[in-house]
Enzyme design. Sequence first.
Site, PDB file in Angstrom:
ATOM      1  N   LYS A 192       1.075  -0.975   0.034  1.00 51.22           N
ATOM      2  CA  LYS A 192      -0.240  -0.114   0.049  1.00 51.22           C
ATOM      3  C   LYS A 192       0.644   1.516   0.230  1.00 51.22           C
ATOM      4  CE  LYS A 192      -4.211  -1.616   1.721  1.00 51.22           C
ATOM      5  NZ  LYS A 192      -4.902  -1.462   2.858  1.00 51.22           N
ATOM      6  N   TYR A 306      -3.690  -9.849  14.977  1.00 54.25           N
ATOM      7  CA  TYR A 306      -3.653 -10.856  14.285  1.00 54.25           C
ATOM      8  C   TYR A 306      -2.964 -11.926  15.872  1.00 54.25           C
ATOM      9  CZ  TYR A 306      -4.041  -9.255   9.687  1.00 54.25           C
ATOM     10  OH  TYR A 306      -4.843  -8.609   8.606  1.00 54.25           O
TER      11      TYR A 306
END
Length: 323
Positions: A192, A306
């Site tokens: 990104k 996560y």
Amino acid sequence: MNDVEARKEQGRALTAAEFYKLADIPPEIELFANLRNPNTRKAYEDDLREFRRFVGITHPEEFRTITRAHVIAWRKDLERKASAPTTIQRKLAALSSLFAYLTEQNAVLHNPVDGVKRPKSNRQEGATPALSDEQARALLNAPQGDTLKAKRDRAILATLAYHGMRREELCKLKVRDLQRRDGVLQFRIEGKGEKIRYVPVGMKALRLITEYLEAAGHKENLEGPLFRPVQNRVTGELNKPLHPVSVYQDIVKRYGREVGITADVRGFCVHSLRATAATNALAHGADIAKVQEWLGHADISTTRMYDRRRWRPEESPTFKVEY
């Protein structure tokens, strides 16, 4: 003295009329022109279009009349519609990004989103489901046979599952992005914001990628896409990257359905393999700061979502209860 001579004397390349014409281009439009990632641009456009409808803006310049009261009213309307806290956070973040840009361009004096309270999210882990080790192995072994498609699909699933890539990152890979650095074969990944990171290639994935490239015959085409269609019934053109939708529909979703994961894991998608890779790495002792770099996260708080080591179901007190 004519206009051209006057400009030369003043050291100007533009006439006064040209200067003011360019100055009239709304910074609100410039923001979107500077967003190169199509997914990011679409998300911003959708959220800001919704805000424009709510407050009745018809021209970009009208963003300059917005106050904090307008933003608070929009937030309350989103809450009334029972929008999820994370959704409201995202929409306010998009609006804040616009006004931060307008402030930087001196189009407005301040950012009206500043000071507007954002809903708290109780999420301590990501919403994207991760797979168990058994499910991951079943998915990786799902493409059967010796066809080019089977070899390609095994290589793609391994690339996603062992390296935590986004599907857009996988589709951007070129053959030359498999390169040796410091004696180690690595992926050069464009993430990104066009940020580049290097990720060592896992041995199990490398074997499958090598098999695929040898069968496909394009390993010397360094500027060509790494993963390509195996057939094209419309134009016949195969020297092009896979589309991210195809990676989901024709590979991840298809094999997930074949091995029963789609039915068992609600919300299973390509991003589930990224979540699985991160969760597995952390569970096996990887440093969370290294995982942050590995995934290309700008903020370590995103990586922490996560980290499910505190929530291992097998360690739940549920299994300690006896009657």
